[in-house]
Write a protein that holds these residues in place. Sequence first.
Motif, PDB file in Angstrom:
ATOM      1  N   GLU A 173       0.841  -1.187   0.000  1.00 21.32           N
ATOM      2  CA  GLU A 173       0.000   0.000   0.000  1.00 21.32           C
ATOM      3  C   GLU A 173       0.882   1.245   0.000  1.00 21.32           C
ATOM      4  N   GLN A 174       0.434   2.268  -0.705  1.00 18.28           N
ATOM      5  CA  GLN A 174       1.141   3.542  -0.674  1.00 18.28           C
ATOM      6  C   GLN A 174       0.616   4.367   0.493  1.00 18.28           C
ATOM      7  N   THR A 175       1.517   5.033   1.213  1.00 17.93           N
ATOM      8  CA  THR A 175       1.142   5.868   2.345  1.00 17.93           C
ATOM      9  C   THR A 175       1.656   7.289   2.108  1.00 17.93           C
ATOM     10  N   THR A 176       1.311   8.202   2.988  1.00 25.52           N
ATOM     11  CA  THR A 176       1.790   9.576   2.846  1.00 25.52           C
ATOM     12  C   THR A 176       3.302   9.653   3.046  1.00 25.52           C
ATOM     13  N   GLU A 177       3.861   8.692   3.813  1.00 30.09           N
ATOM     14  CA  GLU A 177       5.305   8.696   4.079  1.00 30.09           C
ATOM     15  C   GLU A 177       6.096   7.848   3.086  1.00 30.09           C
ATOM     16  N   GLY A 178       5.437   6.901   2.438  1.00 35.20           N
ATOM     17  CA  GLY A 178       6.129   5.997   1.523  1.00 35.20           C
ATOM     18  C   GLY A 178       5.274   4.796   1.187  1.00 35.20           C
ATOM     19  N   TYR A 179       5.596   3.631   1.761  1.00 33.34           N
ATOM     20  CA  TYR A 179       4.872   2.395   1.460  1.00 33.34           C
ATOM     21  C   TYR A 179       4.773   1.542   2.711  1.00 33.34           C
ATOM     22  N   CYS A 180       3.821   0.615   2.692  1.00 27.85           N
ATOM     23  CA  CYS A 180       3.779  -0.395   3.741  1.00 27.85           C
ATOM     24  C   CYS A 180       3.330  -1.712   3.137  1.00 27.85           C
ATOM     25  N   TYR A 181       3.780  -2.784   3.731  1.00 27.87           N
ATOM     26  CA  TYR A 181       3.345  -4.123   3.338  1.00 27.87           C
ATOM     27  C   TYR A 181       2.342  -4.603   4.368  1.00 27.87           C
ATOM     28  N   TYR A 182       1.127  -4.945   3.908  1.00 25.41           N
ATOM     29  CA  TYR A 182       0.069  -5.434   4.782  1.00 25.41           C
ATOM     30  C   TYR A 182      -0.148  -6.920   4.526  1.00 25.41           C
ATOM     31  N   VAL A 183      -0.233  -7.690   5.620  1.00 30.40           N
ATOM     32  CA  VAL A 183      -0.462  -9.127   5.474  1.00 30.40           C
ATOM     33  C   VAL A 183      -1.351  -9.615   6.610  1.00 30.40           C
ATOM     34  N   LYS A 184      -2.297 -10.460   6.245  1.00 33.43           N
ATOM     35  CA  LYS A 184      -3.216 -11.065   7.212  1.00 33.43           C
ATOM     36  C   LYS A 184      -3.171 -12.574   7.026  1.00 33.43           C
ATOM     37  N   GLY A 185      -2.975 -13.300   8.120  1.00 33.89           N
ATOM     38  CA  GLY A 185      -2.892 -14.752   8.024  1.00 33.89           C
ATOM     39  C   GLY A 185      -3.331 -15.413   9.307  1.00 33.89           C
ATOM     40  N   ASN A 186      -3.495 -16.723   9.233  1.00 33.43           N
ATOM     41  CA  ASN A 186      -3.944 -17.447  10.431  1.00 33.43           C
ATOM     42  C   ASN A 186      -2.831 -17.550  11.475  1.00 33.43           C
ATOM     43  N   ARG A 187      -1.572 -17.586  11.023  1.00 40.67           N
ATOM     44  CA  ARG A 187      -0.436 -17.657  11.938  1.00 40.67           C
ATOM     45  C   ARG A 187       0.807 -17.190  11.194  1.00 40.67           C
ATOM     46  N   PHE A 188       1.857 -16.833  11.943  1.00 44.89           N
ATOM     47  CA  PHE A 188       3.094 -16.371  11.337  1.00 44.89           C
ATOM     48  C   PHE A 188       4.273 -17.004  12.056  1.00 44.89           C
ATOM     49  N   LEU A 189       5.326 -17.260  11.310  1.00 47.86           N
ATOM     50  CA  LEU A 189       6.533 -17.874  11.840  1.00 47.86           C
ATOM     51  C   LEU A 189       7.491 -16.807  12.359  1.00 47.86           C
ATOM     52  N   ARG A 190       8.497 -17.245  13.086  1.00 48.26           N
ATOM     53  CA  ARG A 190       9.485 -16.318  13.660  1.00 48.26           C
ATOM     54  C   ARG A 190      10.228 -15.578  12.542  1.00 48.26           C
ATOM     55  N   GLY A 191      10.113 -14.256  12.533  1.00 47.46           N
ATOM     56  CA  GLY A 191      10.782 -13.434  11.527  1.00 47.46           C
ATOM     57  C   GLY A 191      10.114 -13.436  10.169  1.00 47.46           C
ATOM     58  N   MET A 192       8.933 -14.053  10.052  1.00 50.87           N
ATOM     59  CA  MET A 192       8.314 -14.270   8.734  1.00 50.87           C
ATOM     60  C   MET A 192       7.969 -12.983   8.002  1.00 50.87           C
ATOM     61  N   VAL A 193       7.307 -12.049   8.671  1.00 50.78           N
ATOM     62  CA  VAL A 193       6.880 -10.829   7.969  1.00 50.78           C
ATOM     63  C   VAL A 193       8.085 -10.012   7.520  1.00 50.78           C
ATOM     64  N   ARG A 194       9.116  -9.958   8.333  1.00 52.26           N
ATOM     65  CA  ARG A 194      10.325  -9.237   7.931  1.00 52.26           C
ATOM     66  C   ARG A 194      11.017  -9.954   6.779  1.00 52.26           C
ATOM     67  N   GLY A 195      10.982 -11.281   6.795  1.00 48.98           N
ATOM     68  CA  GLY A 195      11.561 -12.037   5.698  1.00 48.98           C
ATOM     69  C   GLY A 195      10.822 -11.812   4.390  1.00 48.98           C
ATOM     70  N   LEU A 196       9.507 -11.797   4.454  1.00 53.37           N
ATOM     71  CA  LEU A 196       8.700 -11.521   3.255  1.00 53.37           C
ATOM     72  C   LEU A 196       8.984 -10.112   2.730  1.00 53.37           C
ATOM     73  N   THR A 197       9.009  -9.148   3.650  1.00 53.92           N
ATOM     74  CA  THR A 197       9.233  -7.754   3.255  1.00 53.92           C
ATOM     75  C   THR A 197      10.597  -7.571   2.613  1.00 53.92           C
ATOM     76  N   ALA A 198      11.642  -8.045   3.260  1.00 52.55           N
ATOM     77  CA  ALA A 198      13.000  -7.857   2.749  1.00 52.55           C
ATOM     78  C   ALA A 198      13.203  -8.546   1.406  1.00 52.55           C
ATOM     79  N   THR A 199      12.625  -9.717   1.241  1.00 55.96           N
ATOM     80  CA  THR A 199      12.790 -10.439  -0.027  1.00 55.96           C
ATOM     81  C   THR A 199      12.022  -9.743  -1.140  1.00 55.96           C
ATOM     82  N   MET A 200      10.842  -9.220  -0.842  1.00 60.91           N
ATOM     83  CA  MET A 200      10.090  -8.483  -1.862  1.00 60.91           C
ATOM     84  C   MET A 200      10.772  -7.162  -2.208  1.00 60.91           C
ATOM     85  N   LEU A 201      11.442  -6.541  -1.254  1.00 56.16           N
ATOM     86  CA  LEU A 201      12.198  -5.329  -1.572  1.00 56.16           C
ATOM     87  C   LEU A 201      13.327  -5.641  -2.550  1.00 56.16           C
TER      88      LEU A 201
END
Length: 249
Positions: A173-201
């Motif tokens: 999503e685009q924000t007034t400051e830049g961008y954000c990654y939004y994710v909704k799931g039933n569960r998340f693993l240790r470091g998962m959201v940061r791993g997804l974000t960094a790899t997509m960057l």
Amino acid sequence: MNRYFIEVSYRGTRYSGFQVQENAHTVQAELQKAMELVFRKAFVLTGSSRTDAGVHALQNYFHFDEESDLQQKQVYNLNAVLPNDLAVKRLITMNTDAHSRFDAISREYRYHLYTRKDPFLYDRAYFFPYKIDVEAMQTAAGILQEYSDFTSFSKRNTQVKTFICALYESRWEQTTEGYCYYVKGNRFLRGMVRGLTATMLKVGRGRLDLKGFRSIIEGRDCTLAQFAVPAHGLFLEKVNYPEGYFAEI
């Protein structure tokens, strides 16, 4: 015996994570200390969703049992002794079999990036002043929903029994400051959201194509993914329960 949920929010900068750890400053330890001071007895808290060191939360829950009837005024008393970076939002009387972790049906996270230097965001978002291909990152975010095994995006030394997760929403999503990654799931693993974000960057910077992105997911190897984004950009925004779950008891 009464069961209670306690809803909290916190700025994770000073904490070594959510759950009690030996010789570490954590959200749970700080809250337990405040509860012992207010109620003059020790409590055992069970958390709904773990967050890593430095990660913030707009909403998270614990549950605990107590023989006496607790009142909402205790929220004020707890907040009076808690540090400024940790707040109790409400105290909820629940059924005795309610479980803050196992009854949760989904969690929502956002990882925030800002593209222009801002002294008010430096510890709440990741400064990323580089040109990125947002369309390619959006495609990568959609690809994630085709998969369920996220072994590649789990840090080492985790104690989970399965790396299977269901992602219900995944988008940039685009924000007034830049961008954000939004994710909704039933569960998340240790470091998962940061791993997804960094790899997509990496995709956004043109250093990884979409075929390579799929290969990382399918490789089921955490050494293939990137995790190099700071914890302070990540927020646990919401823990969701079934409709009517918090009906008055």
